[in-house]
Scaffold this motif. Structure first.
Motif, PDB file in Angstrom:
ATOM      1  N   PRO A 386       0.822  -1.216   0.000  1.00  0.00           N
ATOM      2  CA  PRO A 386       0.000   0.000   0.000  1.00  0.00           C
ATOM      3  C   PRO A 386       0.855   1.264   0.000  1.00  0.00           C
ATOM      4  CG  PRO A 386      -0.728  -1.551   1.708  1.00  0.00           C
ATOM      5  CD  PRO A 386       0.597  -2.045   1.182  1.00  0.00           C
ATOM      6  N   ALA A 387       0.233   2.377  -0.357  1.00  0.00           N
ATOM      7  CA  ALA A 387       0.954   3.648  -0.409  1.00  0.00           C
ATOM      8  C   ALA A 387       1.562   3.997   0.938  1.00  0.00           C
ATOM      9  CB  ALA A 387       0.005   4.758  -0.881  1.00  0.00           C
ATOM     10  N   VAL A 388       0.861   3.683   2.039  1.00  0.00           N
ATOM     11  CA  VAL A 388       1.424   4.000   3.360  1.00  0.00           C
ATOM     12  C   VAL A 388       2.651   3.148   3.645  1.00  0.00           C
ATOM     13  CG1 VAL A 388      -0.738   4.853   4.348  1.00  0.00           C
ATOM     14  CG2 VAL A 388      -0.209   2.402   4.480  1.00  0.00           C
ATOM     15  N   GLY A 389       2.769   1.992   2.984  1.00  0.00           N
ATOM     16  CA  GLY A 389       3.974   1.183   3.105  1.00  0.00           C
ATOM     17  C   GLY A 389       5.161   1.872   2.458  1.00  0.00           C
ATOM     18  N   PHE A 390       4.938   2.555   1.333  1.00  0.00           N
ATOM     19  CA  PHE A 390       5.985   3.352   0.700  1.00  0.00           C
ATOM     20  C   PHE A 390       6.420   4.468   1.646  1.00  0.00           C
ATOM     21  CE2 PHE A 390       4.454   1.105  -2.892  1.00  0.00           C
ATOM     22  CZ  PHE A 390       5.280   1.305  -3.975  1.00  0.00           C
ATOM     23  N   ASP A 391       5.427   5.146   2.250  1.00  0.00           N
ATOM     24  CA  ASP A 391       5.751   6.223   3.193  1.00  0.00           C
ATOM     25  C   ASP A 391       6.617   5.690   4.331  1.00  0.00           C
ATOM     26  OD1 ASP A 391       4.110   7.842   1.668  1.00  0.00           O
ATOM     27  OD2 ASP A 391       2.371   7.598   2.983  1.00  0.00           O
ATOM     28  N   TYR A 392       6.237   4.523   4.851  1.00  0.00           N
ATOM     29  CA  TYR A 392       6.975   3.946   5.967  1.00  0.00           C
ATOM     30  C   TYR A 392       8.443   3.710   5.592  1.00  0.00           C
ATOM     31  CZ  TYR A 392       8.899   0.430   9.055  1.00  0.00           C
ATOM     32  OH  TYR A 392       9.744  -0.244   9.890  1.00  0.00           O
ATOM     33  N   VAL A 393       8.675   3.138   4.417  1.00  0.00           N
ATOM     34  CA  VAL A 393      10.058   2.832   4.012  1.00  0.00           C
ATOM     35  C   VAL A 393      10.893   4.105   3.950  1.00  0.00           C
ATOM     36  CG1 VAL A 393      11.490   2.049   2.080  1.00  0.00           C
ATOM     37  CG2 VAL A 393       9.530   0.675   2.823  1.00  0.00           C
ATOM     38  N   TYR A 394      10.346   5.147   3.319  1.00  0.00           N
ATOM     39  CA  TYR A 394      11.149   6.356   3.142  1.00  0.00           C
ATOM     40  C   TYR A 394      11.233   7.216   4.401  1.00  0.00           C
ATOM     41  CZ  TYR A 394      12.117   5.326  -1.660  1.00  0.00           C
ATOM     42  OH  TYR A 394      12.604   4.729  -2.788  1.00  0.00           O
ATOM     43  N   GLU A 395      10.295   7.083   5.298  1.00  0.00           N
ATOM     44  CA  GLU A 395      10.330   7.858   6.543  1.00  0.00           C
ATOM     45  C   GLU A 395      11.101   7.131   7.641  1.00  0.00           C
ATOM     46  OE1 GLU A 395       6.241   8.476   7.441  1.00  0.00           O
ATOM     47  OE2 GLU A 395       5.906   9.850   5.756  1.00  0.00           O
ATOM     48  N   SER A 396      11.037   5.797   7.671  1.00  0.00           N
ATOM     49  CA  SER A 396      11.565   5.061   8.823  1.00  0.00           C
ATOM     50  C   SER A 396      12.705   4.104   8.512  1.00  0.00           C
ATOM     51  CB  SER A 396      10.419   4.268   9.492  1.00  0.00           C
ATOM     52  OG  SER A 396       9.403   5.130   9.932  1.00  0.00           O
ATOM     53  N   VAL A 397      12.901   3.741   7.248  1.00  0.00           N
ATOM     54  CA  VAL A 397      13.944   2.773   6.905  1.00  0.00           C
ATOM     55  C   VAL A 397      15.128   3.469   6.237  1.00  0.00           C
ATOM     56  CG1 VAL A 397      14.514   0.646   5.698  1.00  0.00           C
ATOM     57  CG2 VAL A 397      12.221   0.944   6.661  1.00  0.00           C
ATOM     58  N   SER A 398      14.893   4.079   5.088  1.00  0.00           N
ATOM     59  CA  SER A 398      15.977   4.733   4.358  1.00  0.00           C
ATOM     60  C   SER A 398      15.408   5.805   3.447  1.00  0.00           C
ATOM     61  CB  SER A 398      16.766   3.720   3.534  1.00  0.00           C
ATOM     62  OG  SER A 398      17.707   4.363   2.697  1.00  0.00           O
ATOM     63  N   ALA A 399      15.983   6.975   3.511  1.00  0.00           N
ATOM     64  CA  ALA A 399      15.544   8.059   2.639  1.00  0.00           C
ATOM     65  C   ALA A 399      16.210   7.997   1.275  1.00  0.00           C
ATOM     66  CB  ALA A 399      15.842   9.412   3.297  1.00  0.00           C
ATOM     67  N   THR A 400      17.218   7.137   1.137  1.00  0.00           N
ATOM     68  CA  THR A 400      18.012   7.136  -0.098  1.00  0.00           C
ATOM     69  C   THR A 400      17.926   5.845  -0.906  1.00  0.00           C
ATOM     70  OG1 THR A 400      19.958   6.390   1.137  1.00  0.00           O
ATOM     71  CG2 THR A 400      19.668   8.768   0.862  1.00  0.00           C
ATOM     72  N   ALA A 401      17.578   4.712  -0.270  1.00  0.00           N
ATOM     73  CA  ALA A 401      17.523   3.442  -1.002  1.00  0.00           C
ATOM     74  C   ALA A 401      16.344   3.448  -1.974  1.00  0.00           C
ATOM     75  CB  ALA A 401      17.386   2.277  -0.025  1.00  0.00           C
ATOM     76  N   GLN A 402      16.523   2.776  -3.104  1.00  0.00           N
ATOM     77  CA  GLN A 402      15.419   2.653  -4.038  1.00  0.00           C
ATOM     78  C   GLN A 402      14.486   1.544  -3.581  1.00  0.00           C
ATOM     79  OE1 GLN A 402      16.278   1.274  -8.009  1.00  0.00           O
ATOM     80  NE2 GLN A 402      14.366   2.067  -8.831  1.00  0.00           N
ATOM     81  N   LEU A 403      13.207   1.860  -3.432  1.00  0.00           N
ATOM     82  CA  LEU A 403      12.193   0.864  -3.096  1.00  0.00           C
ATOM     83  C   LEU A 403      11.638   0.280  -4.384  1.00  0.00           C
ATOM     84  CD1 LEU A 403      10.228  -0.626  -1.200  1.00  0.00           C
ATOM     85  CD2 LEU A 403       8.768   1.418  -1.269  1.00  0.00           C
ATOM     86  N   GLN A 404      11.739  -1.039  -4.517  1.00  0.00           N
ATOM     87  CA  GLN A 404      11.187  -1.722  -5.684  1.00  0.00           C
ATOM     88  C   GLN A 404      10.061  -2.637  -5.229  1.00  0.00           C
ATOM     89  OE1 GLN A 404      14.168  -3.670  -8.092  1.00  0.00           O
ATOM     90  NE2 GLN A 404      15.240  -1.768  -8.548  1.00  0.00           N
ATOM     91  N   SER A 405       8.838  -2.199  -5.457  1.00  0.00           N
ATOM     92  CA  SER A 405       7.687  -3.062  -5.241  1.00  0.00           C
ATOM     93  C   SER A 405       7.577  -3.951  -6.472  1.00  0.00           C
ATOM     94  CB  SER A 405       6.417  -2.226  -5.057  1.00  0.00           C
ATOM     95  OG  SER A 405       5.301  -3.059  -4.801  1.00  0.00           O
TER      96      SER A 405
END
Length: 639
Positions: A386-405
């Motif tokens: 979900p979109a909130v999962g994207f928010d979680y990754v960039y807010e709480s895991v890494s601001a720089t890593a590329q998220l690939q769903s």
């Protein structure tokens, strides 16, 4: 837009360099992702021939001999080439003999590291053991083993001989193992005596005996004492089986020779036994790992998986492009997995959407608890994120890593919609259709479209499409499963919307669609709204569309301390009404302790629907295919 490619991505990434090389070869500019993708699906022969050559899988092949027959399911790839997957893995480009290639962590034993030389030796010893037990080309080798280096070595040993490998995770019960292995009649079964899952010890010795009794034609049992290294075991001990090192040789096989057999989830009836090939897996995984995940020498690739999920097979192909692998066997503790990424030096961390959402629900903040500076990529699959999962990754895991769903499947043992280093990440979207994957959104008449929801199809063949289903020599079941709804076109069974910019949204399974008053909606859209409501940890929606009564039922599992009171009900119904449609406001909201999921983490929507309609649970779903079968009790009570 949550992430942008580096300005120098064409020069600094694997896909950029590949695009430059191919541009020179074809005398046209293929450095932008849209241009490269379009070329890859419109010019299958030169594209896949280029991948084959670029990654050193073989010599240059004339275009007409890259793809000799395009008709699915009888597609013929590289008919003149000989190949062996194990050789491709064990000749990892740019990796020195003393470089650590395998890092393994476990709840059951201390960490293990293997260099490339040690992996080769382990494969040689397992190969000698298989030969001593009479295993030859085409024989099946079954592993009821965890995600540990020995399983990796056994798979490569079988592949080196041309034997066909198949695995189940120790978490599978005896019936689930028999449902799978009895179909393929293995000559050798390798199993462990048990394992630890967090603090819990699970003994499997009696289950192994039951499985052995149920496997007709089984020649040998080999036991790895994993839970208790000092215990006496049935069958031949692993150490004795691997006592001899006679070197590694590689059978020269056809491109489409069977490599391993994977299984569908098996929630209803026997799981399909899906046969994948040596060449298909190597060329597809080389493309994905290098061009999409940007992996190469010095990288460490981790994807949390058991040996019962296709992501294990996907993970262990990484050495084909020179990357090391990180293996883990045990409980995926939300905070512990991120610490594992730090300790192992992981550069690409792969997991499931449910895991990321569980981390979010528990308030885990990896960026504050672990040094993830080496992490360049984060992968998510198993369900739409979900979109909130994207928010979680960039807010709480890494601001720089590329998220690939990533979306794909066991059927092709890959992802065909995902991300790439030259494509941005948009909130709630899969960034691109993968190279060589002619993914389209079809309406009921088989017309492709952009910007509207339709059936996910693959309109052109891919090398990783299965070479068959076991026990289906004429491919009748194969055609019925994938190729009948749109004749000659692969229908995958998901709803997809492809955007104008080339990204995609997966809306859920097309066999679990919510259709209320003519307004159709995928369940993934529903869950994205529900699980963003404070207090909700997980959910499952069922549409009981009976002729005499149309009901939409929402089941929620709540976070610790939350209660399904009038306020939470009001917030749920308001969110669904405002963000989806008034027609998709549920008739009832009920609380359950947990949502039933398969062993690979997928929600079991259709079986629950059958149970609510009165079907007996053992007829609606195979309990051994579920990670938490006791979760069904609440749905029985809800009928």
């Amino acid at each position: 837009m949550l992430w942008l490619p580096r300005p120098d991505a064409v020069e600094s990434t694997n896909i950029g360099r590949f695009g430059q090389w191919l541009s020179r070869r074809e005398e046209r500019d293929l450095t932008s992702y849209p241009a490269l993708w379009r070329y890859s699906v419109e010019h299958l022969r030169p594209f896949w021939g280029a991948v084959w050559e670029y990654f050193g899988l073989g010599a240059t092949v004339p275009e007409h001999r890259v793809l000799a027959d395009e008709a699915m399911p009888d597609t013929v790839w590289f008919p003149d080439e000989t190949f062996n997957y194990a050789r491709a893995v064990l000749t990892a480009p740019g990796v020195a003999e003393d470089d650590v290639l395998v890092r393994a962590y476990s709840d059951t034993r201390e960490p293990v590291e293997w260099t490339l030389a040690e992996l080769r030796e382990a494969v040689a010893r397992a190969r000698a053991g298989l030969v001593a037990h009479g295993v030859r080309r085409g024989d099946r080798v079954a592993a009821w083993m965890p995600n540990i280096p020995e399983t990796f070595a056994l798979m490569l040993a079988a592949a080196s001989l041309g034997a066909v490998f198949s695995s189940c995770a120790p978490e599978f019960g005896a019936k689930a193992v028999l449902d799978r292995f009895a179909q393929i009649e293995p000559k050798v079964l390798v199993a462990v005596d048990g394992y630890r899952y967090g603090p819990k010890s699970v003994d499997r010795t009696e289950d192994v005996r039951r499985v052995v009794r149920g496997l007709e034609g089984l020649g040998s049992l080999v036991m790895l004492p994993y839970l208790d290294p000092e215990a006496a075991v049935d069958g031949e001990p692993w150490d004795r089986f691997c006592a001899y090192d006679e070197g590694v040789a590689f059978e020269a096989l056809t491109f489409d020779h069977p490599l391993y057999i994977l299984y569908s989830s098996g929630t209803t009836g026997l799981p399909k036994a899906i046969v994948h090939s040596h060449g298909g897996m190597a060329i597809e995984h080389a493309k994905m790992h290098s061009l999409h995940h940007d992996l190469g020498v010095g990288d460490r690739f981790f994807w949390y998986s058991t040996t019962g999920w296709m992501m294990w097979n996907y993970l262990v192909s990484a050495p084909i492009v020179g990357a090391g692998v990180v293996l883990f066997d045990g409980m995926p503790d939300p905070a512990g997995m991120w610490r594992l990424a730090e300790v192992s030096g992981t550069t690409f961390f792969g997991t499931s959407a449910p895991f990321l959402m569980a981390c979010r629900a528990r308030g885990i903040k990896p960026s504050e608890e672990a040094d993830l500076s080496r992490l360049r990529g984060i992968g998510s699959t198993g369900a739409p994120l979900p979109a909130v999962g994207f928010d979680y990754v960039y807010e709480s895991v890494s601001a720089t890593a590329q998220l690939q769903s990533l979306s794909g499947g066991t059927d092709l043992c890959t992802g065909f919609v995902g991300g790439a280093p030259t494509v941005p990440v948009w909130r709630g979207e899969l960034s691109c259709r993968c190279l060589g994957a002619d993914v389209q959104s079809f309406d009921p008449e088989g017309r492709p479209g952009i910007g509207r929801e339709g059936e996910l199809v693959i309109a052109s063949p891919m090398p990783s499409m299965p070479v068959g289903l076991w026990g289906d020599p004429l491919k009748h079941r194969y055609r019925d499963t994938y190729l009948t709804d749109f004749p000659g076109i692969w229908r995958h069974g998901d709803w997809i919307t492809i955007t104008e910019r080339g990204s995609a949204v997966i809306s859920g399974r097309s066999d679990a669609t919510l259709n209320r008053g003519g307004v159709r909606m995928g369940t993934a859209e529903f869950y994205a709204v529900v699980e963003a409501v404070e207090g909700v940890a997980d959910s499952l929606v069922v549409h009981l569309d009976d002729a005499d009564k149309d009901r939409l039922l929402l089941f929620v599992a709540l976070k610790e301390g939350a209660t399904l009171d009038d306020d939470l009900r009001r917030r749920l119904l308001s969110a669904l009404r405002e963000q989806l449609s008034p027609r998709h406001v549920p008739d009832e909201v009920r609380q359950v302790p947990e949502i039933p999921r398969t062993l690979s983490g997928k929600k079991v929507e259709v079986p629950v629907k059958k149970i609510l309609k009165g079907v007996r649970p053992d007829e609606a779903v195979a309990r051994d295919a579920l990670a938490n079968p006791d979760a069904l009790r609440a749905f029985l009570a809800a009928r």
